[in-house]
Write a protein that holds these residues in place. Structure first.
Motif, mmCIF file in Angstrom:
data_model
loop_
_atom_site.group_PDB
_atom_site.id
_atom_site.type_symbol
_atom_site.label_atom_id
_atom_site.label_comp_id
_atom_site.label_asym_id
_atom_site.label_seq_id
_atom_site.Cartn_x
_atom_site.Cartn_y
_atom_site.Cartn_z
ATOM 1 N N GLU A 189 0.836 -1.211 0.000
ATOM 2 C CA GLU A 189 0.000 0.000 0.000
ATOM 3 C C GLU A 189 0.867 1.257 0.000
ATOM 4 O OE1 GLU A 189 -3.327 0.292 -0.518
ATOM 5 O OE2 GLU A 189 -3.095 -1.859 -0.925
ATOM 6 N N LEU A 190 1.938 1.250 0.783
ATOM 7 C CA LEU A 190 2.834 2.413 0.836
ATOM 8 C C LEU A 190 3.504 2.666 -0.513
ATOM 9 C CD1 LEU A 190 4.527 1.906 4.322
ATOM 10 C CD2 LEU A 190 2.963 3.761 3.652
ATOM 11 N N SER A 191 3.856 1.594 -1.217
ATOM 12 C CA SER A 191 4.525 1.764 -2.512
ATOM 13 C C SER A 191 3.613 2.428 -3.539
ATOM 14 C CB SER A 191 5.049 0.423 -3.039
ATOM 15 O OG SER A 191 4.001 -0.384 -3.529
ATOM 16 N N LYS A 192 2.305 2.291 -3.363
ATOM 17 C CA LYS A 192 1.360 2.929 -4.292
ATOM 18 C C LYS A 192 1.431 4.445 -4.224
ATOM 19 C CE LYS A 192 -1.969 -0.875 -4.257
ATOM 20 N NZ LYS A 192 -3.330 -1.278 -3.859
ATOM 21 N N ASP A 193 1.926 4.985 -3.094
ATOM 22 C CA ASP A 193 2.012 6.434 -2.910
ATOM 23 C C ASP A 193 3.318 7.031 -3.416
ATOM 24 O OD1 ASP A 193 -0.515 6.514 -1.745
ATOM 25 O OD2 ASP A 193 0.287 6.184 0.265
#
Length: 173
Positions: A24-28
């Motif tokens: 999820e963090l990598s999506k940002d």
């Protein structure tokens, strides 16, 4: 034949919840337009039917990667940048994941198989062709949306006549 049983154990270095959180963090992780255009150019370069296709693509590719490959390439590049502890995506990230993303999305011709050309060799040729065009500032990627007129595209576009790095763009924006 003798089988040997080895007592090896593996210990977890991260749990499933952490992996999901990291995903999820990598999506940002932000991707500047220049890098997105580069990723889309790589995918477009896999299409032998396009007038701008390289000789390699025309000769060895039966069908190119679908538009969803651009989405996957951007997502994989974000994850790669995240793993490398960088807060933004650079072209090197796109190149690093390009083979894994495109390898199964390109269909080779019989000629490629007859000449023992691998998909990875063809992807390398495509990367080199796109890099040459990018560095030479030759070519363009045009995306047309149904609800936007050509005049709106023209009024919103920017033409740059300078050497601009992705690092510089990230620091500005």
């Amino acid at each position: 034949m003798t089988q040997v049983t080895m007592d090896e154990t593996a210990s977890a270095v991260v749990d499933g919840a952490t992996i999901l959180e990291m995903r999820e963090l990598s999506k940002d992780v932000p991707v500047v337009d220049d890098v997105l255009n580069y990723a889309m150019s790589l995918v477009a370069a896999t299409h032998p039917e396009l007038a701008s296709a390289s000789d390699t693509a025309k000769k060895y590719i039966k069908y190119g990667a679908s538009p969803r490959a651009s989405i996957s390439l951007a997502a994989a590049s974000k994850a790669y940048a995240f793993i490398k502890r960088r807060g933004y995506v650079i072209p090197e990230d796109v190149r690093a994941v390009c083979y894994e993303v495109l390898r199964h999305r390109i269909g080779l011709t019989y000629e490629a198989e007859a000449e023992n050309m691998t998909t990875d060799q063809i992807i390398s040729e495509i990367i080199n062709a796109v890099e040459y065009l990018r560095k030479s500032r030759i070519g363009a990627l045009i995306v047309i949306e149904r609800d936007i007129s050509l005049n709106q595209y023209i009024s919103r576009s920017k033409q740059l006549y300078a050497d601009i790095s992705s690092d510089l763009l990230v620091s500005i924006f």
